[in-house]
Design a protein around this motif. Structure first.
Motif: not given
Length: 418
Positions: A167-174, A341-352
């Motif tokens: 699951d991956t979601t882009m958020i317009v933060r500002s 934001y994304t959560t990977t199949s190994t449970g790691k979390r990342y943000v671009a």
């Protein structure tokens, strides 16, 4: 391509965003880049050229009408890349895509019009693949931050050996800036065409641009994509977030571009990759929930009003017109930041993080479109060996990231702590 007269032709240079893009190229294109300005009326092109930075003083002018297949074909045959800002693309874009596909000429535009992209896939994808043309849609605020943000995450997850994206979601933060008259005109055209049942099917299909339809997991079930119009619980995007997120008004276009990138890349993002977009409206649970619900209602009402023919003259009277735009100081004071934001199949979390100064729909868009055109024209050896109807990520990927970051755009990926 080596015998082409120009590297880039800016088509629609007399329009508001076209002129901004031409000015950006005049200031930032490497010395020796062969650029021409194109449009329907030569006298207007001469006026625009005289108002551009000094580097553009000797740029050639090319007369071409968006309704003339013959003139568009002759223009496309003279250049490596056509960079077009002439929209709404549903009205004015098809003949130019046809010309570029047939001539083997690369192409970039600013469209956020899903039915237009679907049409070009159906009519010109095979032609462009045969000729070697890269037809790259959505190279402005719609949808470079979305598409490149997801691609950058994919590259980071892959480099870290962290599995696949889920699951991956882009958020317009500002966000500080206005919506261009051209974007409003495109939205107006889409809303009114949506009275056609076939167009409604395209608009309502989350995989309208992915050709193969919704992907299946290894278990065989179809993956259901997030809604483009519903508020989102921020904690479900990432556990570090609180409050409620509002719908983002360009999600219905951006999400389909990102899903097409994944499809063109052979499902590289992951078999359980799902993608959505939202907009930050605050962290306080009650306040953000009220604000997100209000945004959802206004967004739905806005498109509804534009689609009602008896109300069209009233709506048109208060909306920006094509060619309208903010002052230079307002464009300079704009900015935007997105976080994907994304959560990977190994449970790691990342943000671009994707950040650019300048009004998103004007100054920042001119930068992204201009750098996209330069990437296709000048960085050909660094591009994937891929042709057809493409997206920024699938056509240019790492090469575009390199150009954008060199131009001052911030594109970073970070692993989130456990």
């Amino acid at each position: 391509m080596n015998d082409r007269e120009f590297d880039v032709i800016v088509f629609g240079a007399t329009g508001f965003v076209g002129k901004l893009t031409a000015a950006y190229l005049a200031e930032h294109a490497p010395v020796g880049t062969r650029i021409a300005l194109a449009g329907r009326t030569r006298s207007k092109l001469e006026t625009v050229r005289a108002e551009l930075p000094a580097a553009a003083a000797q740029w050639p002018l090319v007369s071409a009408d968006a309704d003339s297949a013959e003139e568009l074909g002759a223009m496309a045959a003279r250049t490596r890349v056509v960079c077009t800002t002439v929209g709404p693309y549903l009205r004015y874009g098809e003949k130019l895509v046809a010309a570029c596909a047939e001539e083997g000429t690369d192409y970039v535009d600013l469209t956020g019009e899903v039915p237009f992209v679907r049409t070009t896939i159906d009519k010109f994808d095979s032609i462009a693949k045969e000729s070697g043309a890269r037809i790259v849609h959505a190279c402005g605020f719609d949808s470079v931050p979305s598409d490149i943000g997801a691609f950058a995450l994919h590259k980071r997850v892959e480099a870290d050996g962290a599995g696949q994206m889920g699951d991956t979601t882009m958020i317009v933060r500002s966000f500080r800036g206005g919506i261009s008259g051209g974007t409003i005109d495109s939205m107006r055209v889409i809303a009114r065409q949506a009275t056609d049942s076939d167009v409604r099917k395209v608009l309502g299909n989350p995989h309208a641009l992915s050709s193969a339809g919704a992907p299946k997991s290894s278990g065989g079930e179809r993956l259901r994509e997030p809604s483009d119009l519903a508020p989102v619980d921020a904690s479900k995007v990432d556990r570090s977030l609180t409050g409620t997120l509002a719908p983002f008004f360009m999600a219905s276009s951006n999400t389909r571009i990102v899903r097409r990138s994944n499809a063109v890349l052979g499902g590289a993002y992951g078999e359980k990759f799902r993608y959505g977009e939202a907009m930050y409206v605050g962290e306080t649970p009650v306040v953000s929930t009220i604000a997100a619900s209000a945004v959802a209602a206004v967004t739905a009402g806005f498109f509804g009003l534009m689609a009602v023919k008896p109300l069209a003259p009233l709506v048109d009277r208060v909306l920006p017109k094509p060619g309208d735009g903010p002052s230079e100081s307002a464009r300079d004071n704009g900015h935007f930041t997105t976080k994907t934001y994304t959560t990977t199949s190994t449970g790691k979390r990342y943000v671009a993080t994707f950040h650019s100064d300048g009004d998103p729909g004007y100054k920042a868009t001119a930068r992204m479109l201009g750098e996209s055109a330069l990437t296709l024209a000048l960085d050909r050896d660094a591009l994937p060996k891929r042709a057809g109807i493409l997206t920024p990520a699938s056509a240019m990927g790492d090469a575009l990231i390199s150009r954008l970051t060199s131009a001052g755009v911030e594109i970073d990926t970070d692993e989130l702590s456990a």
